[in-house]
Design an enzyme around this catalytic site. Structure first.
Site, mmCIF file in Angstrom:
data_model
loop_
_atom_site.group_PDB
_atom_site.id
_atom_site.type_symbol
_atom_site.label_atom_id
_atom_site.label_comp_id
_atom_site.label_asym_id
_atom_site.label_seq_id
_atom_site.Cartn_x
_atom_site.Cartn_y
_atom_site.Cartn_z
ATOM 1 N N GLU A 122 7.668 16.434 17.188
ATOM 2 C CA GLU A 122 8.210 16.418 15.768
ATOM 3 C C GLU A 122 7.341 17.215 14.851
ATOM 4 O O GLU A 122 6.132 17.368 14.995
ATOM 5 C CB GLU A 122 7.990 14.719 15.442
ATOM 6 C CG GLU A 122 8.413 14.708 14.012
ATOM 7 C CD GLU A 122 8.209 13.402 13.400
ATOM 8 O OE1 GLU A 122 9.037 12.534 12.744
ATOM 9 O OE2 GLU A 122 7.222 12.542 13.560
ATOM 10 N N LYS B 243 0.807 -1.104 -0.077
ATOM 11 C CA LYS B 243 -0.083 0.062 0.081
ATOM 12 C C LYS B 243 0.946 1.111 -0.117
ATOM 13 O O LYS B 243 1.408 1.702 0.855
ATOM 14 C CB LYS B 243 -1.033 -0.060 1.113
ATOM 15 C CG LYS B 243 -2.006 1.182 1.352
ATOM 16 C CD LYS B 243 -2.568 1.381 2.460
ATOM 17 C CE LYS B 243 -1.934 2.030 3.399
ATOM 18 N NZ LYS B 243 -1.617 3.660 2.932
ATOM 19 N N GLY C 208 6.204 5.365 8.845
ATOM 20 C CA GLY C 208 5.397 6.029 8.919
ATOM 21 C C GLY C 208 5.448 7.012 10.245
ATOM 22 O O GLY C 208 6.208 6.949 11.053
ATOM 23 N N SER C 209 4.427 7.343 10.653
ATOM 24 C CA SER C 209 4.154 8.205 11.967
ATOM 25 C C SER C 209 4.090 6.921 13.217
ATOM 26 O O SER C 209 3.749 6.097 13.219
ATOM 27 C CB SER C 209 3.076 9.015 11.923
ATOM 28 O OG SER C 209 1.891 8.500 12.353
ATOM 29 N N THR C 210 4.638 7.589 14.196
ATOM 30 C CA THR C 210 4.485 6.909 15.489
ATOM 31 C C THR C 210 3.111 6.495 15.961
ATOM 32 O O THR C 210 2.834 5.347 16.247
ATOM 33 C CB THR C 210 5.338 7.646 16.669
ATOM 34 O OG1 THR C 210 6.468 7.859 16.232
ATOM 35 C CG2 THR C 210 5.193 6.952 17.973
ATOM 36 N N CYS D 50 12.620 11.499 8.199
ATOM 37 C CA CYS D 50 12.284 11.217 9.592
ATOM 38 C C CYS D 50 13.835 11.450 10.361
ATOM 39 O O CYS D 50 14.053 11.546 11.647
ATOM 40 C CB CYS D 50 12.233 9.921 9.782
ATOM 41 S SG CYS D 50 12.753 8.663 8.444
ATOM 42 N N VAL E 165 0.583 6.223 14.044
ATOM 43 C CA VAL E 165 0.005 5.222 13.330
ATOM 44 C C VAL E 165 0.413 3.749 13.504
ATOM 45 O O VAL E 165 -0.394 2.751 13.427
ATOM 46 C CB VAL E 165 0.134 5.611 11.593
ATOM 47 C CG1 VAL E 165 -0.351 4.341 10.679
ATOM 48 C CG2 VAL E 165 -0.626 6.774 11.275
ATOM 49 N N GLU F 79 9.713 1.760 11.256
ATOM 50 C CA GLU F 79 10.489 2.890 11.432
ATOM 51 C C GLU F 79 9.571 3.956 11.538
ATOM 52 O O GLU F 79 8.898 4.224 10.428
ATOM 53 C CB GLU F 79 11.622 3.140 10.238
ATOM 54 C CG GLU F 79 12.503 4.072 10.597
ATOM 55 C CD GLU F 79 12.403 5.564 9.835
ATOM 56 O OE1 GLU F 79 12.007 6.289 10.671
ATOM 57 O OE2 GLU F 79 12.275 5.295 8.778
#
Length: 542
Positions: A424, A211, A264-266, A326, A268, A292
């Site tokens: 962030e 995806k 992606g984001s923490t 990141c 999520v 990550e």
């Protein structure tokens, strides 16, 4: 599988310069024109078939958001289900291919990307993700090529790890893939990560549901076409775009989910982890979760630091690709004795930065990826402008009338726990705290505890004792630690990448460590002359 497939020794792909008059500059210019004028029609690709739902969304150019680059067909529930089913079916044959034949597919893909596909994928990355020619080259071309070549090499080394055998027995290790499919959820900011997350497991016989990020679908689609041309069998990787929530809900509820490969984001990733735990009893096995996530990456400078090197690292580390890495430098601790010179050098460089259309090769910064990100970042800037304990040293302007542009911004705060030092932002904003030189040790402890993240960080010092102290105090504050260098720019095979704490599972993309997560080993013991009597010698009578 043959015992010695003799994989070619990898080397890092040379970075082309795109200097004026160079052949690569001319080739890239032609590719930019082609990609920029041909509106792509991107289907889901399931078991080698193109599936067009008719429900589409636009991929636009961030630096000119009226320019539609592609129409992407959003997968419906039936297509999502088919992508899962056909991947699981494809694994039956794919996992039985000899390793050298699987390896050949990805080595060929690397050569195709290094050659005829290079500038198409670079151009799609530049236009679709607003990267400069250099940022696209080191990402979409070089890093992706390196991932393909080095991962094959790492996999060969992994397969060569075998147990010892005692007299009369032969012990060996069957490095099986996971049973089921891997859900590869890929980000917008690195085309190479988009390609690596599904292909790294596939090299070892796994299958993947890919995806792509909505805003990186164009470049990722071209990477998928490279894999197809290289001979990847239908269904081994299925490429499906659509509503993230709908896809994820359906995928995570499937009993054959074997793993998640995520960048992606923490927030999520935490949601994925908690959702998997809710379905744990329904899965055929325990899914591998590899992620990550975010970072609040630091630069800590000692009074002995080289000011010119420090200032350059701050500018490159914070503002390359608009700070949307990141690993980007987001907070800096600068000694009071060095601050006047650092401030002067950094503000001079910021004033010289060219921001705009990345098709102009003189551009250093493009646009923020989309309106949502633009709004989030500018809220932080506005808050700093209204904070009496914060100073906008440079930049601070923004404009979304044509593209999502935010000036490279340098903030200075009086409080090291200011929100700008802790949260962030994922944009071109670097926040500085100026500390008294004598508080060096205190600043190291502060840098360690200020942020929940632990992805990248850097120390600048000429004093070796200061470097040693920083390395020890900040040992767990960054998974990738840099000494007298910016905290960005990890190279496959040289600096395996990943962080811990809130920054992920630290499974180090670009190394054998990551590939270990995609196997489920079976130990085999073969006895050539098995015993035929149950009794042991000690049982004999005196």
């Amino acid at each position: 599988m043959s015992a010695f497939p003799n994989i070619p020794a990898p080397r890092n792909e040379p970075v082309l310069t795109y200097a004026p008059g160079s052949p690569e500059r001319a080739d890239l210019s032609a590719a930019l024109k082609q990609v920029g004028t041909e509106q792509a029609d991107i289907p889901a690709i399931v078991a080698g078939r193109e599936v067009r739902s008719g429900t589409t969304r636009d991929v636009v150019t961030p630096h000119n958001h009226r320019h539609v680059l592609a129409k992407v067909h959003e997968a419906d529930q039936a297509t999502i289900g088919a992508a899962i089913t056909t991947a699981v079916e494809a694994q039956h044959d794919w996992a039985r291919w000899p390793f050298e034949d699987r390896a050949a597919v990805f080595l060929k893909a690397a050569d195709l990307l290094a050659g005829p596909w290079r500038q198409i994928v670079n151009a799609a990355t530049m236009l679709g993700q607003s990267k400069t020619s250099y940022q696209a080259e080191i990402d979409a071309a070089c890093e992706m090529i390196d991932f393909l070549r080095f991962n094959v090499y790492f996999a060969e080394r992994l397969l060569a790890e075998q147990p010892i055998s005692g007299p009369g027995t032969w012990n060996r290790m069957d490095h099986r893939p996971l049973e089921g499919f891997v859900y590869a959820i890929t980000p917008f900011n690195f085309t190479s990560i988009g390609g690596n997350l599904p292909t790294a497991p596939a090299i070892l016989g796994n299958v993947a549901f890919w995806k792509p990020a909505r805003t990186a679908t164009l470049s990722n689609y071209y990477l998928f076409k490279v894999l197809e041309e290289a001979g990847l069998p239908p269904g081994v990787i299925n490429f499906v775009s659509g509503n993230s929530g709908s896809i994820t809900d359906q995928v995570l509820a499937h009993p054959q989910l074997a793993g998640i490969h995520f960048t992606g984001s923490t927030d999520v990733f935490r949601l994925l982890w908690s959702t998997v735990s809710e379905h744990l009893a329904d899965y055929a096995g325990y899914p591998r979760l590899v992620g990550e996530t975010g970072g609040k990456d630091f630069i800590v400078a000692h009074a002995s630091a080289d000011v010119d090197a420090l200032a350059t690292a701050m500018v490159r580390g914070a503002y390359e690709y608009q700070g949307q890495k990141c690993s980007a430098a987001s907070r800096a601790y600068i000694p009071a004795s060095a601050w006047p010179k650092v401030r002067s050098r950094v503000t001079d460089m910021i004033a010289d930065i060219r921001m705009g259309d990345v098709v102009d090769f003189r551009t250093f910064m493009g646009a923020i990826i989309d309106r949502k990100a633009f709004s989030s970042i500018t809220e932080y800037i506005t808050a700093a402008q209204n904070d009496p304990k914060a100073e906008v040293v440079a930049g601070g302007g923004f404009d979304d009338s044509e593209g999502y542009f935010i000036q490279p911004t340098l903030l200075r705060v009086d409080d090291p726990t200011n929100v700008a030092m802790c949260e962030e932002m994922f944009g071109p904003v670097l926040t500085v705290y100026v500390y008294p030189d004598v508080e060096w040790s205190d600043m190291l402890a502060l840098a360690d505890r200020t942020s929940p993240y632990a992805l990248t960080g850097a120390v600048f010092a000429q004093d070796r004792q200061a470097i040693l102290e920083a390395s020890q105090v900040l040992r767990f504050a960054a998974g990738n630690f840099y000494i007298n260098d910016k905290p960005t720019g990890a190279v496959v095979g040289q600096q395996p990448f990943g962080g811990a704490r809130a920054s992920g599972t630290n499974d180090k993309a670009g190394s054998t460590l990551n590939l270990l997560r995609w196997i489920s080993p079976r130990t085999i013991k073969e006895t050539f002359a098995p015993p035929t009597d149950y009794r042991y010698p000690h049982m004999e009578a005196e």
